[in-house]
Design a protein around this motif. Structure first.
Motif, short mmCIF file in Angstrom:
data_model
loop_
_atom_site.label_atom_id
_atom_site.label_comp_id
_atom_site.label_asym_id
_atom_site.label_seq_id
_atom_site.Cartn_x
_atom_site.Cartn_y
_atom_site.Cartn_z
N ALA A 35 0.72 -1.30 -0.12
CA ALA A 35 0.05 -0.10 -0.04
C ALA A 35 0.72 1.27 0.09
CB ALA A 35 -0.89 -0.09 1.27
N ALA A 36 0.22 2.29 -0.39
CA ALA A 36 0.71 3.84 -0.29
C ALA A 36 0.05 4.42 0.99
CB ALA A 36 0.43 4.50 -1.32
N GLY A 37 0.45 5.45 1.22
CA GLY A 37 -0.19 5.89 2.55
C GLY A 37 0.95 6.43 3.51
N ASP A 38 0.73 7.17 4.55
CA ASP A 38 1.68 7.39 5.62
C ASP A 38 1.95 6.10 6.57
OD1 ASP A 38 1.12 10.01 5.08
OD2 ASP A 38 -0.61 10.47 6.50
N THR A 39 0.86 5.37 6.45
CA THR A 39 1.23 4.14 7.74
C THR A 39 2.70 3.33 7.26
OG1 THR A 39 -1.04 4.01 7.96
CG2 THR A 39 0.32 2.63 9.24
N PRO A 40 2.78 3.16 6.21
CA PRO A 40 3.91 2.17 5.70
C PRO A 40 5.23 2.81 5.39
CG PRO A 40 2.48 2.21 3.80
CD PRO A 40 1.77 3.23 4.88
N ASP A 67 -3.60 0.05 -5.44
CA ASP A 67 -4.98 1.02 -5.76
C ASP A 67 -4.41 2.48 -6.32
OD1 ASP A 67 -3.89 2.07 -3.42
OD2 ASP A 67 -5.74 1.94 -2.29
N GLY A 132 -3.21 -0.56 4.59
CA GLY A 132 -3.38 0.15 5.63
C GLY A 132 -4.87 -0.06 5.95
N ILE A 133 -5.32 0.86 6.76
CA ILE A 133 -6.84 0.90 7.00
C ILE A 133 -7.39 2.45 6.96
CG2 ILE A 133 -6.51 0.58 9.40
CD1 ILE A 133 -9.21 -0.39 9.73
N GLY A 134 -8.33 2.85 6.23
CA GLY A 134 -8.77 4.23 5.97
C GLY A 134 -9.68 4.40 7.37
N HIS A 138 -11.89 1.44 4.93
CA HIS A 138 -11.43 0.82 3.90
C HIS A 138 -10.04 0.07 3.82
CE1 HIS A 138 -9.68 4.86 2.05
NE2 HIS A 138 -8.75 4.03 2.69
N ILE A 139 -9.88 -0.57 2.89
CA ILE A 139 -8.65 -1.38 2.42
C ILE A 139 -8.47 -1.11 1.06
CG2 ILE A 139 -7.47 -3.73 2.26
CD1 ILE A 139 -8.38 -4.52 4.75
N LYS A 167 -5.30 15.00 2.39
CA LYS A 167 -3.70 15.13 3.21
C LYS A 167 -2.42 14.87 2.20
CE LYS A 167 -3.72 10.42 5.22
NZ LYS A 167 -3.35 9.49 6.38
N TYR A 168 -2.71 13.98 1.10
CA TYR A 168 -1.58 13.62 0.23
C TYR A 168 -1.20 14.85 -0.77
CZ TYR A 168 -2.98 9.06 2.18
OH TYR A 168 -3.42 7.96 3.01
N LYS A 201 -6.88 5.64 14.69
CA LYS A 201 -7.13 4.44 14.15
C LYS A 201 -7.97 3.47 15.02
CE LYS A 201 -5.90 5.41 9.87
NZ LYS A 201 -4.81 4.83 9.16
C1 F6R Z 1 -3.21 3.68 -0.16
C2 F6R Z 1 -4.47 2.56 0.57
C3 F6R Z 1 -5.30 3.20 1.51
C4 F6R Z 1 -4.47 3.61 2.83
C5 F6R Z 1 -5.25 3.85 3.94
C6 F6R Z 1 -4.61 4.38 5.10
O1 F6R Z 1 -2.36 2.88 -1.06
O2 F6R Z 1 -4.53 1.62 -0.15
O3 F6R Z 1 -6.38 2.35 1.95
O4 F6R Z 1 -3.70 2.36 3.11
O5 F6R Z 1 -6.22 4.99 3.64
O6 F6R Z 1 -3.96 5.33 4.85
P1 F6R Z 1 -2.79 6.12 5.83
O7 F6R Z 1 -1.83 4.95 6.02
O8 F6R Z 1 -2.41 7.13 5.07
O9 F6R Z 1 -3.39 6.37 7.02
#
Ligand code: F6R
Length: 257
Positions: A35-40, A67, A132-134, A138-139, A167-168, A201
């Motif tokens: 995944a992308a996003g802040d967590t990884p 995604d 990650g988890i939104g 969501h995943i 935020k991105y 979260k």
């Molecule tokens: C990103 C993705 C999203 C994020 C989720 C958590 O590729 O698939 O589902 O994993 O929104 O995002 P962060 O890590 O920014 O809290």
């Protein structure tokens, strides 16, 4: 599903990085979906640093995109493409032939989905999927209400995802649809790791882990993964009931209640 609770984000990221490196060391032909996003972010930095220091060979790995925001070009800093390029592919010197990401600018997104399904079918399966988890559960972009039976698909983004997704981006961006792998891909992945940190979260994680599995909280799908791991820090785990935790936790690290 197993739950692993860590003292903090850094310990979680360290452990995730170690696990990915271990998988790649064991099998040079590893297929990863990250995944992308802040967590990884930190885990990816650690993977790149350790791979360099320990000369771990990523040249035979395949990377599958999870995604993308529909209509957002890869050079936009908020795209998943841009994120993965900068945080993983460039630091690891991954060649473009190893990477399969959604073309979210395609005029035929349906064909793009079938193409990604075909790419995955041609592999021996995704060895490890990190998601990650939104804030809405969501995943990828499998939004609340999604069918658990889907492969790659295009979806209208939930209001929460559109708002949080800002935020991105450095300027306000219209986020309308997403293109994403579906839960059939997640369920078939040989290993699936959901990662989350921070108290923000905690509420959604409690629902995903303690409520019966339902599409209103898509991440609850993790409950049915035969080799699924939820890796979270103490803050994200703060609302879990100790009873649920001890029933589901195995091989936890740094877990102290
Ligand atoms: C990103 C993705 C999203 C994020 C989720 C958590 O590729 O698939 O589902 O994993 O929104 O995002 P962060 O890590 O920014 O809290």
């Amino acid at each position: 599903m197993q739950i692993q609770i860590f003292d903090n984000y850094s310990a979680l990221s360290q452990q995730l990085a170690e696990r990915i490196l271990e998988i790649v060391k064991t099998n040079r032909d590893t297929v990863l979906c990250l995944a992308a996003g802040d967590t990884p972010k930190l885990a990816y930095r650690l993977i790149a640093e350790k791979a360099k220091a320990e000369r771990i060979d990523f040249t035979k790995c395949t990377f599958i995109g999870l995604d993308e925001w529909v209509g957002i070009p890869p050079e936009n800093e908020g795209s998943c493409h841009f994120f993965l390029n900068n945080n993983l592919f460039k630091p690891l010197s991954i060649s473009s032939s190893q990477v399969h990401l959604f073309n979210a600018l395609s005029g035929d997104l349906h064909a793009e989905c079938r193409k990604m399904d075909a790419v995955i079918s041609k592999t021996e399966g995704i060895d490890c999927m990190v998601v990650g988890i939104g804030m809405n559960g969501h995943i990828g972009f499998n939004e609340p209400g999604v069918s658990f039976d889907l492969t790659a698909h295009v979806i209208h983004l939930d209001d929460n995802t559109r708002a949080v997704g800002q935020k991105y981006f450095s300027e306000k961006t219209v986020l309308d649809k997403g293109i994403t792998l579906g839960f059939q891909h997640l369920l078939l992945a040989k290993e699936a790791r959901l990662i989350a940190n921070g108290s923000k979260k905690a509420v959604i994680l409690k629902k995903a882990i303690e409520e019966p599995m339902h599409s209103g909280v898509p991440a609850s799908i993790m409950q049915s993964h035969s080799n699924g791991f939820i890796m979270i820090d103490k803050e994200a785990a703060s609302l879990l009931q100790p009873a649920t935790f001890s029933a589901k936790q195995k091989n936890g690290h740094d877990s102290k209640w």
